[in-house]
Design an enzyme around this catalytic site. Structure first.
Site, PDB file in Angstrom:
ATOM      1  N   LYS A 254      24.492  70.777  32.654  1.00 53.87           N
ATOM      2  CA  LYS A 254      23.326  70.392  31.853  1.00 53.87           C
ATOM      3  C   LYS A 254      22.058  70.431  32.709  1.00 53.87           C
ATOM      4  O   LYS A 254      22.121  70.158  33.904  1.00 53.87           O
ATOM      5  CB  LYS A 254      23.504  68.948  31.343  1.00 53.87           C
ATOM      6  CG  LYS A 254      24.495  68.807  30.213  1.00 53.87           C
ATOM      7  CD  LYS A 254      24.534  67.362  29.731  1.00 53.87           C
ATOM      8  CE  LYS A 254      25.614  67.158  28.686  1.00 53.87           C
ATOM      9  NZ  LYS A 254      25.389  67.921  27.443  1.00 53.87           N
ATOM     10  N   ARG A 328      34.811  68.308  21.510  1.00 49.58           N
ATOM     11  CA  ARG A 328      35.692  68.847  20.460  1.00 49.58           C
ATOM     12  C   ARG A 328      37.090  69.139  20.998  1.00 49.58           C
ATOM     13  O   ARG A 328      38.067  69.062  20.275  1.00 49.58           O
ATOM     14  CB  ARG A 328      35.034  70.104  19.852  1.00 49.58           C
ATOM     15  CG  ARG A 328      34.771  71.195  20.830  1.00 49.58           C
ATOM     16  CD  ARG A 328      33.763  72.222  20.309  1.00 49.58           C
ATOM     17  NE  ARG A 328      32.386  71.708  20.298  1.00 49.58           N
ATOM     18  CZ  ARG A 328      31.340  72.400  19.861  1.00 49.58           C
ATOM     19  NH1 ARG A 328      31.492  73.624  19.394  1.00 49.58           N
ATOM     20  NH2 ARG A 328      30.129  71.865  19.873  1.00 49.58           N
TER      21      ARG A 328
HETATM   22  N1  BES Z   1      27.647  65.155  24.785  1.00 49.97           N
HETATM   23  C1  BES Z   1      27.042  66.364  24.361  1.00 49.97           C
HETATM   24  C2  BES Z   1      26.230  66.232  23.074  1.00 49.97           C
HETATM   25  C3  BES Z   1      24.983  65.373  23.112  1.00 49.97           C
HETATM   26  C4  BES Z   1      23.771  65.945  23.446  1.00 49.97           C
HETATM   27  C5  BES Z   1      25.012  64.058  22.726  1.00 49.97           C
HETATM   28  C6  BES Z   1      22.618  65.177  23.427  1.00 49.97           C
HETATM   29  C7  BES Z   1      23.881  63.295  22.706  1.00 49.97           C
HETATM   30  C8  BES Z   1      22.680  63.856  23.056  1.00 49.97           C
HETATM   31  C9  BES Z   1      28.108  67.426  24.132  1.00 49.97           C
HETATM   32  O1  BES Z   1      29.235  67.327  24.905  1.00 49.97           O
HETATM   33  C10 BES Z   1      27.462  68.737  24.401  1.00 49.97           C
HETATM   34  O2  BES Z   1      27.050  68.941  25.501  1.00 49.97           O
HETATM   35  N2  BES Z   1      27.359  69.597  23.405  1.00 49.97           N
HETATM   36  C11 BES Z   1      26.735  70.874  23.562  1.00 49.97           C
HETATM   37  C12 BES Z   1      27.498  71.829  22.694  1.00 49.97           C
HETATM   38  C13 BES Z   1      27.116  73.271  22.897  1.00 49.97           C
HETATM   39  C14 BES Z   1      27.511  73.734  24.272  1.00 49.97           C
HETATM   40  C15 BES Z   1      27.794  74.098  21.839  1.00 49.97           C
HETATM   41  C16 BES Z   1      25.279  70.769  23.118  1.00 49.97           C
HETATM   42  O3  BES Z   1      24.966  69.979  22.230  1.00 49.97           O
HETATM   43  O4  BES Z   1      24.453  71.471  23.702  1.00 49.97           O
HETATM   44 MG    MG Z   2      29.260  68.470  26.778  1.00 54.94          MG
END
Ligand code: BES
Ligand code: MG
Ligand code: ZN
Length: 475
Positions: A254, A328
């Site tokens: 991230k 997921r």
């Molecule tokens: N934990 C995150 C989602 C999230 C993002 C929760 C911001 C709360 C605030 C999740 O694991 C994630 O990183 N999802 C990705 C999915 C993508 C790679 C398809 C996302 O949201 O970018």
């Molecule tokens: Mg994630």
């Protein structure tokens, strides 16, 4: 902690230490603190025209009472509810009114102070007394609201705890602590057992760290425990919560500004744990099972790679196209595990996608289900409880983008499209839901962190615990 009490006395008869709370029809911005010669103090707060106060406004109003009391360092507050008259709230029961009061007072009082080494010198609000004679219904509502408020704040403490402290092992222990004194059996499985169960998707997410991956199971048999192997007639409601204790994103790391609050990525897990605790504390005559797959999504030479293929507990192979779509994957194995309970209905709660925030902003969680009645029930209960949810579609059209070229299913769209990301998450999960079971997915990412208009402490909101409790009560 803030104590909520009742007194048969009238406001005038109460000792002077209680500041009298008076609600007016002035604008909500008008707050006045009045000290009389007799030493009695009054806090006058505008609510706007009472005819306009609906459930949403009421909850915020209740929370501002606590904020006002805190900023004026009022230690004890007395409220006469009979002075209130909100026509838009007449559709609700007295139990609802008092429960809503108690819940929101406690939620607004909460602060995360575990890591503060210096005590604040400010005086603390320690008691709120409701005066006048309360009906049985009002009393029971007040009790319910306190249970909901207290356990929700416990869940917020768990969620707000940094990832370095709240590891999967610590989350398992926190779950056991939360269930102390309740008729809930809590079991925590470790990696050895997860390997035996073939939970390859959950294990893959946690393989980049020495923090052991766990699977937390909490069972409450309020409607009678099934005897032997068959659960016939005793089928439980299954609640599944995402328990990623820290989400770096994995090798698809991230960006800096998006990582610091990822200790909250187990908020789905803490929410379902609090929900079953509340159900047990309230003695609901319902069978409930909670499953929390818990792992840390870390970075190391052991971490899963983008492009890896893992075999989930269901036997389906998953192509990991993105290591940050880990929630997921761990939920997939929990959904498969739930099969053994023959669930009456499954709700999963997860901080699954940033795309949920793009879709809805930060006021509501997204729900996805093919069960139209369930969708309507949840949407309505969201409004009643305060944990707002809003539906997104789960049409079959969305499935095609997850058809992997190298495995059975990929964890993100094979063309790397960012469009419809929230629904994509729900669609991935749908492949792992036990056949013929009613299921709804709640993407609570929008409600993971509080926003100023919530009038709550920064950090965990404790959502959607109130919605889950309301659902369990009527299920
Ligand atoms: N934990 C995150 C989602 C999230 C993002 C929760 C911001 C709360 C605030 C999740 O694991 C994630 O990183 N999802 C990705 C999915 C993508 C790679 C398809 C996302 O949201 O970018
Ligand atoms: Mg994630
Ligand atoms: Zn995550």
């Amino acid at each position: 902690m803030l104590k909520i009490t009742t007194s048969k006395k009238s406001l005038a008869e109460l000792p002077a230490k209680y500041c009298r709370f008076v609600l007016t029809e002035e604008a909500p911005s008008v707050h006045r603190f009045v000290e009389t010669v007799s030493g009695v103090t009054e806090y006058r707060m505008g609510a706007g025209k009472w005819a306009t106060v609906d459930a949403r406004v009421f909850r915020t109003l209740v929370r501002s009472i606590v904020q006002a009391a805190k900023s004026h360092q009022i230690e004890a507050l007395a409220i006469d509810i009979s002075q209130l008259n909100f026509p838009k709230l007449e559709q609700y029961s007295e139990a609802w009114l008092y429960s809503t009061l108690a819940e929101n007072l406690l939620l607004a009082d909460y602060e995360f102070i575990t890591f503060k080494t210096k005590k604040e010198s400010k005086k603390k609000l320690s008691e709120i007394v409701f005066v006048g004679s309360l009906s049985k219904e009002a009393e029971s509502g007040l009790k319910r609201g306190q249970v909901v408020g207290q356990y929700t704040n416990e869940a917020r403490n768990i969620a707000n705890t940094p990832g370095g402290h709240m590891t999967p092992t610590a989350l398992g222990n926190a779950a056991k602590d939360l269930m102390k004194g309740l008729k809930v059996t809590t079991t925590v499985l470790g990696e050895k057992e997860l390997k035996k169960l073939k939970m390859g998707a959950l294990l893959a997410v946690g393989q980049g760290t020495k923090s052991e991956t766990k699977f937390i199971i909490a069972e409450y048999w309020g409607a009678g425990k099934p005897v032997g192997k068959t659960v016939k007639g005793k089928e439980p409601i299954v609640l599944i919560g995402k328990g990623v204790t820290y989400d770096t994103g994995g090798l698809n790391v991230k960006p800096s500004g998006s990582m610091h609050d990822m200790h909250l990525d187990m908020s789905g897990g803490s929410s379902v744990l609090a929900a079953i605790a509340i159900a047990a504390k309230l003695g609901l005559k319902k069978n409930i099972v909670v499953l929390v797959p818990s792992a840390e999504n870390a970075i190391s030479d052991d971490a899963m790679r983008a492009g890896d293929i893992v075999t989930s507990m269901s036997g389906k192979t998953v192509e990991v196209l993105h290591t940050d779509a880990e929630g997921r994957m761990i939920l997939a194995d929990a959904l498969t595990y739930s099969e053994r309970y023959s669930p009456k209905v499954i709700l999963d709660v997860a901080t699954l996608t940033g795309a949920a925030l793009s879709a809805l902003g930060q006021f509501a969680s997204a729900i996805m289900t093919k069960d139209e009645a369930l969708s309507q029930t949840l949407t309505k209960l969201g409004e009643v409880s305060g944990d707002l949810v809003w539906p997104l579609p789960l049409w079959d059209e969305y499935k095609a983008s997850l058809k992997s070229h190298r495995a059975d299913v990929s964890n993100i769209a094979t063309n790397f499209s960012r469009f419809g990301g929230c629904i994509e998450g729900g669609t991935f999960l749908s492949f792992f839901v036990p056949k013929n079971v009613s299921w709804a997915h709640i993407d609570m990412a929008p409600r993971m962190d509080s926003i100023p208009s919530d009038k709550l402490a920064k950090g965990s909101t404790g959502e959607p615990i109130r919605l889950l409790v309301a659902f369990l009560e009527q299920a």
